[in-house]
Design a protein around this motif. Structure first.
Motif, mmCIF file in Angstrom:
data_model
loop_
_atom_site.group_PDB
_atom_site.id
_atom_site.type_symbol
_atom_site.label_atom_id
_atom_site.label_comp_id
_atom_site.label_asym_id
_atom_site.label_seq_id
_atom_site.Cartn_x
_atom_site.Cartn_y
_atom_site.Cartn_z
ATOM 1 N N PRO A 296 21.187 34.723 17.743
ATOM 2 C CA PRO A 296 21.396 35.326 16.427
ATOM 3 C C PRO A 296 22.876 35.572 16.126
ATOM 4 O O PRO A 296 23.713 35.514 17.031
ATOM 5 N N ILE A 297 23.182 35.855 14.856
ATOM 6 C CA ILE A 297 24.564 36.165 14.476
ATOM 7 C C ILE A 297 24.648 37.543 13.805
ATOM 8 O O ILE A 297 25.602 37.842 13.113
ATOM 9 N N ASP A 298 23.597 38.366 14.050
ATOM 10 C CA ASP A 298 23.553 39.685 13.405
ATOM 11 C C ASP A 298 24.792 40.532 13.725
ATOM 12 O O ASP A 298 25.292 41.271 12.871
ATOM 13 N N LEU A 299 25.311 40.426 14.937
ATOM 14 C CA LEU A 299 26.465 41.259 15.309
ATOM 15 C C LEU A 299 27.722 40.822 14.563
ATOM 16 O O LEU A 299 28.558 41.645 14.195
ATOM 17 N N SER B 92 29.405 40.973 22.433
ATOM 18 C CA SER B 92 29.336 39.540 22.105
ATOM 19 C C SER B 92 30.749 38.963 22.004
ATOM 20 O O SER B 92 31.618 39.532 21.324
ATOM 21 N N VAL B 93 30.958 37.831 22.662
ATOM 22 C CA VAL B 93 32.273 37.180 22.643
ATOM 23 C C VAL B 93 32.613 36.747 21.217
ATOM 24 O O VAL B 93 33.665 37.079 20.663
ATOM 25 N N GLY B 94 31.701 35.999 20.607
ATOM 26 C CA GLY B 94 31.948 35.458 19.270
ATOM 27 C C GLY B 94 32.124 36.564 18.233
ATOM 28 O O GLY B 94 33.012 36.475 17.375
ATOM 29 N N ASP C 19 27.869 30.780 31.968
ATOM 30 C CA ASP C 19 28.226 29.361 31.886
ATOM 31 C C ASP C 19 28.384 28.719 33.268
ATOM 32 O O ASP C 19 28.392 27.489 33.384
ATOM 33 N N MET D 27 21.846 36.831 30.075
ATOM 34 C CA MET D 27 22.553 36.621 28.802
ATOM 35 C C MET D 27 21.725 35.829 27.783
ATOM 36 O O MET D 27 21.780 36.113 26.592
HETATM 37 C C1 UD1 Z 1 30.327 32.621 24.138
HETATM 38 C C2 UD1 Z 1 30.756 31.331 24.763
HETATM 39 C C3 UD1 Z 1 29.637 30.731 25.589
HETATM 40 C C4 UD1 Z 1 29.104 31.751 26.591
HETATM 41 C C5 UD1 Z 1 28.787 33.071 25.916
HETATM 42 C C6 UD1 Z 1 28.443 34.179 26.895
HETATM 43 C C7 UD1 Z 1 32.349 30.487 23.140
HETATM 44 C C8 UD1 Z 1 32.687 29.437 22.137
HETATM 45 N N1 UD1 Z 1 31.148 30.407 23.710
HETATM 46 O O1 UD1 Z 1 29.251 32.312 23.260
HETATM 47 O O2 UD1 Z 1 30.153 29.613 26.288
HETATM 48 O O3 UD1 Z 1 27.920 31.254 27.182
HETATM 49 O O4 UD1 Z 1 29.915 33.528 25.152
HETATM 50 O O5 UD1 Z 1 29.455 34.375 27.798
HETATM 51 O O6 UD1 Z 1 33.162 31.332 23.471
HETATM 52 N N2 UD1 Z 1 24.045 38.037 20.412
HETATM 53 C C9 UD1 Z 1 23.251 38.673 19.478
HETATM 54 N N3 UD1 Z 1 23.711 38.729 18.179
HETATM 55 C C10 UD1 Z 1 24.897 38.172 17.805
HETATM 56 C C11 UD1 Z 1 25.695 37.529 18.775
HETATM 57 C C12 UD1 Z 1 25.243 37.467 20.078
HETATM 58 O O7 UD1 Z 1 22.174 39.178 19.790
HETATM 59 O O8 UD1 Z 1 25.245 38.273 16.614
HETATM 60 C C13 UD1 Z 1 23.577 37.954 21.828
HETATM 61 C C14 UD1 Z 1 23.334 36.508 22.264
HETATM 62 O O9 UD1 Z 1 22.063 36.057 21.885
HETATM 63 C C15 UD1 Z 1 23.506 36.610 23.751
HETATM 64 C C16 UD1 Z 1 24.585 37.700 23.910
HETATM 65 O O10 UD1 Z 1 24.620 38.393 22.674
HETATM 66 O O11 UD1 Z 1 22.309 37.074 24.357
HETATM 67 C C17 UD1 Z 1 25.960 37.166 24.236
HETATM 68 O O12 UD1 Z 1 26.302 36.154 23.299
HETATM 69 P P1 UD1 Z 1 27.815 35.926 22.823
HETATM 70 O O13 UD1 Z 1 28.733 36.663 23.744
HETATM 71 O O14 UD1 Z 1 27.897 36.203 21.375
HETATM 72 O O15 UD1 Z 1 27.978 34.377 23.049
HETATM 73 P P2 UD1 Z 1 28.784 33.361 22.154
HETATM 74 O O16 UD1 Z 1 29.977 34.024 21.577
HETATM 75 O O17 UD1 Z 1 27.858 32.635 21.270
#
Ligand code: UD1
Length: 418
Positions: free
Chosen positions: A122-125, A160-162, A305, A327
């Motif tokens: 998801p992208i809710d965060l 969340s990283v992103g 990863d 994760m």
């Molecule tokens: C980044 C990395 C990816 C790595 C991941 C976790 C990049 C380009 N990609 O991905 O290689 O596997 O970190 O280390 O840097 N989540 C939510 N809502 C959101 C965003 C995330 O629930 O809006 C959850 C995800 O489903 C997941 C967790 O948060 O369970 C971590 O995800 P996130 O850190 O956001 O991963 P990415 O940034 O997509």
């Protein structure tokens, strides 16, 4: 169809400089939108995800030049605020354009990103962070965001990283200061902070759980070198642990790999960590040993990863290893392929039990995601006989010339058309 033909059994020997990090260059390319002059980036890996990001920048009106590992982005003429559905589907990281677009134009129109191979992502965060900075978000057959970011307090429910990167990028162009609480601590966020500060921003705290951004400072052009890819390094070390031999990697900071190195040490490899290099040595005559539970976690925990490549190495070992993937929901798609090679692995939800076997054997296998693909190559190098690995489109998203890197280390690998 391209396949990688890998003949196992050669120990890996040699030295290699690890290429730049995908997870660093992608947010930094998006960040170029915030600059007011040309930006030169060096040590950029040549990956299909980078090509996708450059395509997005061009569509938004940036001038982009790429020569070898150097990319020059001139965002002076950028006026667009829409990322097409095709570009959004091509990679998950397209969502990282949301923050910079809002900061630059006060408007962003995107669709939901692709990259669903690890289960729901998801992208809710990301959206909550944008809202917390005063922008309006409407979800209606896509994501439509409006309003100049004002800044404020962003509380992330998960690190969340992103979402952390998007919040930083939006905050840099905000009218006031922003504090991000429960920020992700991955090293690539530190690289983004260094890049932004090189251009004149004031971002502090990357690497800790609280990041502060001053906001509103004009950013100039500039020059920046992308950090080395710790996950590519983890994959190459997994390949060396699997095949045996001695591999020395330059261009990565061993501290970013501490949890992975500790697993290899416990499995019986000799690991040498220096400022300038990290080296792994494994005597092929001595089998690897199973290790205590490997639980993936946000940095500084064990990286999700690296889960697949390390599992590939431990598939041939003495004893058992339990993996817990905390994760992502669906990150064991490489397991079925490893089992075709003779591995003995049981999965149940987010848990995988690896019962080490004496040796894997070559087989026809298919990568269905990026790191799973790297894992299958690592497994094949330690296996008896030849492996034909397909699904290279996934591998090319994150490894620049994987077969060439492995060949430099003495592996018998070639890419063929079938
Ligand atoms: C980044 C990395 C990816 C790595 C991941 C976790 C990049 C380009 N990609 O991905 O290689 O596997 O970190 O280390 O840097 N989540 C939510 N809502 C959101 C965003 C995330 O629930 O809006 C959850 C995800 O489903 C997941 C967790 O948060 O369970 C971590 O995800 P996130 O850190 O956001 O991963 P990415 O940034 O997509």
């Amino acid at each position: 169809m391209s396949v990688m033909y890998i003949r196992g059994g050669n120990p890996l020997e040699g030295e290699l400089a690890v290429h730049g990090a995908k997870n660093s260059v992608l947010p930094i390319l998006a960040a170029c939108l915030l600059a007011r002059g040309p930006v030169t980036l060096t040590n950029c890996p040549r990956l299909t995800d980078v090509t996708t990001a450059l395509g997005i920048l061009r569509c938004l009106g940036c001038q982009v030049e790429q020569e070898g590992r150097t990319i020059v982005v001139d965002p002076t003429g950028a006026v667009g605020s829409t990322v097409s559905e095709e570009q959004m589907r091509a990679m998950r990281s397209s969502i990282i354009f949301l923050g910079p677009l809002l900061a630059r134009t006060g408007e962003a129109h995107l669709t939901y990103p692709g990259g669903c191979e690890l289960g729901p992502r998801p992208i809710d965060l990301h959206l909550a962070a944008i809202r917390a900075m005063g922008c309006e978000v409407r979800e209606d057959r896509g994501i439509h965001c409006q309003g100049r970011p004002k800044g404020g307090e962003v509380q992330l429910a998960l690190p969340s990283v992103g979402a952390t990167e998007n919040a930083i990028l939006c905050a840099v162009g905000a009218d006031g200061p922003t504090t991000i609480i429960n920020a992700a601590r991955e090293p690539e966020i530190g690289d983004l902070q260094s890049f932004l500060n090189t251009l004149g921003a004031n971002v502090r705290g990357a690497g800790s759980s609280t990041v502060t951004v001053e906001g509103g400072r004009p950013l100039s052009g500039g020059e920046f070198a992308i950090m080395g890819d710790r996950i590519v390094a983890a994959t190459l070390l997994s390949a060396a642990a699997s095949a045996g031999g001695r591999v020395r990697l330059r261009g990565v900071d061993w501290r970013h790999l501490a949890t992975v190195l500790s697993v290899f040490h416990q499995a019986g490899c000799r690991v040498e960590s220096r400022l300038e290099y990290v080296e792994l040595k494994r005597d092929r005559a001595k089998p690897l040993k199973g290790v205590p539970t490997i639980r993936t976690a946000p940095y500084p925990g064990f990286p999700t990863d690296a889960q697949a490549p390390v599992m590939a190495a431990l598939a041939a070992s003495q004893g058992c290893t339990l993996f817990v993937e905390t994760m992502f929901d669906s990150r064991y798609r490489h397991v079925a392929e490893l089992m075709r090679m003779g591995a003995d692995i049981t999965t149940e939800g987010r848990v995988a039990l690896v019962r080490g076997v004496e040796r894997l054997h070559g087989a026809r296998v298919e990568a269905s995601d990026l790191r799973g693909g790297g894992a299958l190559a690592a497994a094949a190098l330690g296996a008896e006989g030849a492996t034909v690995l397909s699904g290279l489109n996934h591998i090319d998203r994150g490894y620049e010339g994987l077969e060439e890197m492995l060949r430099v280390l003495g592996a018998d690998v070639e890419r063929r058309e079938e």
